[in-house]
Scaffold this motif. Structure first.
Motif, mmCIF file in Angstrom:
data_model
loop_
_atom_site.group_PDB
_atom_site.id
_atom_site.type_symbol
_atom_site.label_atom_id
_atom_site.label_comp_id
_atom_site.label_asym_id
_atom_site.label_seq_id
_atom_site.Cartn_x
_atom_site.Cartn_y
_atom_site.Cartn_z
ATOM 1 N N GLU A 162 25.368 -20.897 17.715
ATOM 2 C CA GLU A 162 24.477 -20.208 16.781
ATOM 3 C C GLU A 162 23.032 -20.188 17.256
ATOM 4 O O GLU A 162 22.325 -19.199 17.097
ATOM 5 C CB GLU A 162 24.572 -20.860 15.396
ATOM 6 C CG GLU A 162 23.805 -20.100 14.322
ATOM 7 C CD GLU A 162 24.123 -20.585 12.922
ATOM 8 O OE1 GLU A 162 23.385 -20.218 12.001
ATOM 9 O OE2 GLU A 162 25.113 -21.320 12.761
ATOM 10 N N TRP A 163 22.564 -21.301 17.861
ATOM 11 C CA TRP A 163 21.182 -21.345 18.339
ATOM 12 C C TRP A 163 21.174 -21.865 19.774
ATOM 13 O O TRP A 163 21.610 -22.975 20.060
ATOM 14 C CB TRP A 163 20.318 -22.254 17.464
ATOM 15 C CG TRP A 163 18.860 -22.165 17.832
ATOM 16 C CD1 TRP A 163 18.190 -22.972 18.705
ATOM 17 C CD2 TRP A 163 17.906 -21.206 17.381
ATOM 18 N NE1 TRP A 163 16.879 -22.590 18.819
ATOM 19 C CE2 TRP A 163 16.666 -21.497 18.008
ATOM 20 C CE3 TRP A 163 17.967 -20.123 16.503
ATOM 21 C CZ2 TRP A 163 15.512 -20.751 17.776
ATOM 22 C CZ3 TRP A 163 16.821 -19.383 16.276
ATOM 23 C CH2 TRP A 163 15.609 -19.701 16.905
ATOM 24 N N ASN A 164 20.698 -21.041 20.705
ATOM 25 C CA ASN A 164 20.723 -21.369 22.127
ATOM 26 C C ASN A 164 19.359 -21.113 22.739
ATOM 27 O O ASN A 164 18.632 -20.213 22.305
ATOM 28 C CB ASN A 164 21.757 -20.495 22.851
ATOM 29 C CG ASN A 164 23.095 -20.453 22.149
ATOM 30 O OD1 ASN A 164 23.855 -21.395 22.192
ATOM 31 N ND2 ASN A 164 23.386 -19.340 21.480
ATOM 32 N N PHE A 165 19.038 -21.901 23.769
ATOM 33 C CA PHE A 165 17.778 -21.656 24.460
ATOM 34 C C PHE A 165 17.802 -22.302 25.841
ATOM 35 O O PHE A 165 18.633 -23.175 26.118
ATOM 36 C CB PHE A 165 16.583 -22.188 23.644
ATOM 37 C CG PHE A 165 16.488 -23.694 23.578
ATOM 38 C CD1 PHE A 165 15.609 -24.395 24.402
ATOM 39 C CD2 PHE A 165 17.265 -24.421 22.682
ATOM 40 C CE1 PHE A 165 15.508 -25.766 24.340
ATOM 41 C CE2 PHE A 165 17.182 -25.803 22.611
ATOM 42 C CZ PHE A 165 16.295 -26.478 23.439
ATOM 43 N N HIS A 166 16.895 -21.855 26.712
ATOM 44 C CA HIS A 166 16.653 -22.484 28.002
ATOM 45 C C HIS A 166 15.407 -23.351 27.881
ATOM 46 O O HIS A 166 14.393 -22.899 27.346
ATOM 47 C CB HIS A 166 16.385 -21.438 29.094
ATOM 48 C CG HIS A 166 17.542 -20.565 29.430
ATOM 49 N ND1 HIS A 166 17.915 -19.489 28.656
ATOM 50 C CD2 HIS A 166 18.398 -20.594 30.481
ATOM 51 C CE1 HIS A 166 18.953 -18.886 29.223
ATOM 52 N NE2 HIS A 166 19.265 -19.533 30.323
ATOM 53 N N THR A 167 15.474 -24.576 28.396
ATOM 54 C CA THR A 167 14.236 -25.338 28.505
ATOM 55 C C THR A 167 13.405 -24.728 29.634
ATOM 56 O O THR A 167 13.879 -23.887 30.390
ATOM 57 C CB THR A 167 14.514 -26.817 28.825
ATOM 58 O OG1 THR A 167 15.073 -26.907 30.143
ATOM 59 C CG2 THR A 167 15.465 -27.434 27.817
ATOM 60 N N GLN A 168 12.191 -25.176 29.739
ATOM 61 C CA GLN A 168 11.308 -24.619 30.766
ATOM 62 C C GLN A 168 11.801 -24.908 32.175
ATOM 63 O O GLN A 168 11.425 -24.215 33.124
ATOM 64 C CB GLN A 168 9.890 -25.155 30.558
ATOM 65 C CG GLN A 168 9.238 -24.632 29.290
ATOM 66 C CD GLN A 168 7.850 -25.185 29.059
ATOM 67 O OE1 GLN A 168 7.281 -25.858 29.926
ATOM 68 N NE2 GLN A 168 7.293 -24.921 27.887
ATOM 69 N N ARG A 169 12.657 -25.913 32.333
ATOM 70 C CA ARG A 169 13.233 -26.222 33.640
ATOM 71 C C ARG A 169 14.646 -25.661 33.797
ATOM 72 O O ARG A 169 15.348 -26.010 34.742
ATOM 73 C CB ARG A 169 13.219 -27.734 33.886
ATOM 74 C CG ARG A 169 11.809 -28.261 34.095
ATOM 75 C CD ARG A 169 11.806 -29.718 34.508
ATOM 76 N NE ARG A 169 10.465 -30.084 34.959
ATOM 77 C CZ ARG A 169 10.045 -30.028 36.214
ATOM 78 N NH1 ARG A 169 10.866 -29.616 37.155
ATOM 79 N NH2 ARG A 169 8.816 -30.363 36.529
ATOM 80 N N GLY A 170 15.039 -24.820 32.866
ATOM 81 C CA GLY A 170 16.299 -24.106 33.019
ATOM 82 C C GLY A 170 17.521 -24.792 32.461
ATOM 83 O O GLY A 170 18.644 -24.306 32.659
ATOM 84 N N THR A 171 17.355 -25.911 31.764
ATOM 85 C CA THR A 171 18.505 -26.557 31.136
ATOM 86 C C THR A 171 18.969 -25.707 29.959
ATOM 87 O O THR A 171 18.170 -25.367 29.080
ATOM 88 C CB THR A 171 18.149 -27.972 30.646
ATOM 89 O OG1 THR A 171 17.575 -28.710 31.721
ATOM 90 C CG2 THR A 171 19.384 -28.699 30.141
ATOM 91 N N ALA A 182 10.790 -33.871 25.144
ATOM 92 C CA ALA A 182 11.451 -34.960 25.863
ATOM 93 C C ALA A 182 11.584 -34.612 27.343
ATOM 94 O O ALA A 182 11.326 -35.447 28.218
ATOM 95 C CB ALA A 182 12.827 -35.237 25.255
ATOM 96 N N GLU A 183 11.982 -33.380 27.639
ATOM 97 C CA GLU A 183 12.101 -32.973 29.037
ATOM 98 C C GLU A 183 10.746 -32.999 29.736
ATOM 99 O O GLU A 183 10.648 -33.429 30.896
ATOM 100 C CB GLU A 183 12.711 -31.577 29.129
ATOM 101 C CG GLU A 183 12.962 -31.139 30.572
ATOM 102 C CD GLU A 183 13.581 -29.761 30.669
ATOM 103 O OE1 GLU A 183 14.812 -29.676 30.855
ATOM 104 O OE2 GLU A 183 12.835 -28.766 30.561
ATOM 105 N N ASP A 184 9.703 -32.579 29.026
ATOM 106 C CA ASP A 184 8.360 -32.606 29.615
ATOM 107 C C ASP A 184 7.955 -34.024 29.993
ATOM 108 O O ASP A 184 7.355 -34.243 31.065
ATOM 109 C CB ASP A 184 7.344 -32.022 28.628
ATOM 110 C CG ASP A 184 7.503 -30.520 28.438
ATOM 111 O OD1 ASP A 184 8.178 -29.886 29.276
ATOM 112 O OD2 ASP A 184 6.970 -29.994 27.444
ATOM 113 N N VAL A 185 8.297 -34.984 29.133
ATOM 114 C CA VAL A 185 7.958 -36.381 29.422
ATOM 115 C C VAL A 185 8.759 -36.889 30.619
ATOM 116 O O VAL A 185 8.221 -37.569 31.500
ATOM 117 C CB VAL A 185 8.219 -37.270 28.182
ATOM 118 C CG1 VAL A 185 8.107 -38.747 28.549
ATOM 119 C CG2 VAL A 185 7.229 -36.923 27.070
#
Length: 411
Positions: A193-202, A226-229
């Motif tokens: 239902e809700w999907n996205f890419h993180t800035q690093r492509g995850t 969390a990914e940014d950290v």
């Protein structure tokens, strides 16, 4: 040109005829197996009867049905479940999602409305998911929750459809988390239902239904933060780094189970569940899911080789292993649990003897053993028996355990 066209047509006709004969033989075999025969070998039985005998041929649209499982019965809905099993030509037996109208504790498990009927079609041992759950409860047991499962014979509209693992569905409610928490998964298909890419492509799917866009956006931002950290210059800092945003114990144990079994999907590709705990304000790994393409049951990307690392080569885990502290914690956990792991091989071999009659009954219909079947694990042509498939799996795991012990002995 005419010769090539005729040859192609001839091959196409043969392929269609072969498929037709397989299905005809399968249906004939299904009619020969009764619930009483299943119960004689100690296998529980589930009946599912769809309205007007309607076929279950969609992963989107439910079919209305009635079910019976031991002392529980009632109305339900059922549809297809999964991805690869529904898309791969060589995998005929399909998994399903069963939604009861009223919660029930099927086969002694905790009460629930939604259940997954795992077909284990790609796993000729039918043990890989069960073994992973065993490890999560008895060896690397620092994840909050692990799905429960029971083997059962499933009859659909009076016909034996094969051996299934009736399994608890991974849901937010099963984790008993505080308000503001949420469940998500790495999902390369981005089909929820809700999907996205993180800035690093995850590629992430948030596994929470019926939320507002603002709520989804808030969850998305928590994951991105969390990914940014994790990838920040201060990521090794105890106060500002990864330890401030993720739970060390669950990340270590989830890693060890998936690395040890060399689970192909675990390199942050698919079915990698995690959740955010609003009270701890951290992301936790787990629960485990979809382990059938593990323990050597594959023929590509080096995951058929008991040597070599896999999960720590990409995305979040690759970064975490750049911190000596995290790498040391993984090595420490391996060494402190190594004897329990070695004991698990006895459990696996004993369980294979218990499960063998069930698998052989399933094979009398679906004929998986000794047949070419995705994911084409090395040497499949020479493995004609259930025992040979179990040996292949256990041999892979013993070699894998020795290799990982050698790798971690110097830490």
């Amino acid at each position: 040109m005419q010769l090539k066209t005729n040859s192609f047509l001839h091959l196409a006709i043969l392929a269609i005829l072969s498929l037709f004969l397989i299905m005809m033989f399968s249906n004939s075999s299904k009619n020969q197996i009764s619930p009483e025969k299943c119960e004689e070998i100690g296998l529980s039985v589930m009946h599912i009867d769809t309205m007007a005998g309607k076929k279950i041929n969609s992963k989107i649209n439910y079919v209305t049905a009635m079910y019976e499982a031991e002392e529980f019965s009632g109305s339900c809905k059922i549809r297809g479940h999964g991805n690869t099993t529904w898309q791969t030509r060589e995998l005929y037996k399909r998994p399903y999602l069963l939604k009861l109208n009223k919660s029930a504790p099927l086969f002694g498990m905790k009460q629930s409305k939604k259940w997954i009927l795992m077909a284990n079609t790609a796993d000729k041992t039918s043990l890989r998911n069960e073994y992973a759950y065993f490890l999560a409860r008895n060896v690397w047991n620092r994840m909050k929750w692990t799905p429960d499962a029971r083997f059962a014979a499933v009859f659909i509209n009076g016909k034996f459809n094969g051996l299934y693992q009736v399994t608890e569905k991974v849901e937010h409610e099963k984790l008993s988390l505080p308000e503001g928490s949420f469940l998500a998964t790495v999902n390369s298909r981005l089909n929820k239902e809700w999907n996205f890419h993180t800035q690093r492509g995850t590629k992430i799917s948030i596994r929470m239904e019926q939320k507002s866009e603002a709520e989804y956006k808030k969850m998305e931002q928590i994951i991105q933060n969390a990914e940014d950290v994790i990838f920040s210059p201060d990521f090794k800092s105890t106060e500002k780094g990864w330890q401030s945003v993720i739970d060390e114990d669950s990340f270590v144990d989830w890693y060890l189970i998936n690395e040890f079994t060399k689970n192909h999907d675990a390199k942050f590709q698919a079915s990698c569940y995690f959740y955010y705990d609003s009270q701890a304000k951290k992301i936790f790994m787990g629960p485990l899911w979809d382990m059938d393409i593990s323990c050597g049951n594959i023929n590509y990307d080096g995951c058929q080789d008991p040597e070599g690392f896999w999960v720590n080569k990409d995305q979040w885990y690759k970064r975490l292993f750049e911190d000596e502290y995290f790498a040391e914690k993984v090595a420490e956990r391996w060494n402190e649990t190594k004897q329990k792991l070695i004991s698990s091989f006895d459990w696996l071999e004993n369980e294979s003897k218990n499960v063998k009659p069930f698998v052989m009954l399933n094979d009398s219909v679906w004929h998986n053993l000794g047949r070419r079947q995705w994911p084409h694990a090395p040497g499949w042509k020479n493995r004609k028996t259930y025992e040979s498939e179990v040996y292949y799996m256990t041999d892979f795991l013993k070699k894998r355990a020795q290799w990982m012990s050698n790798e971690y002995s110097g830490n």
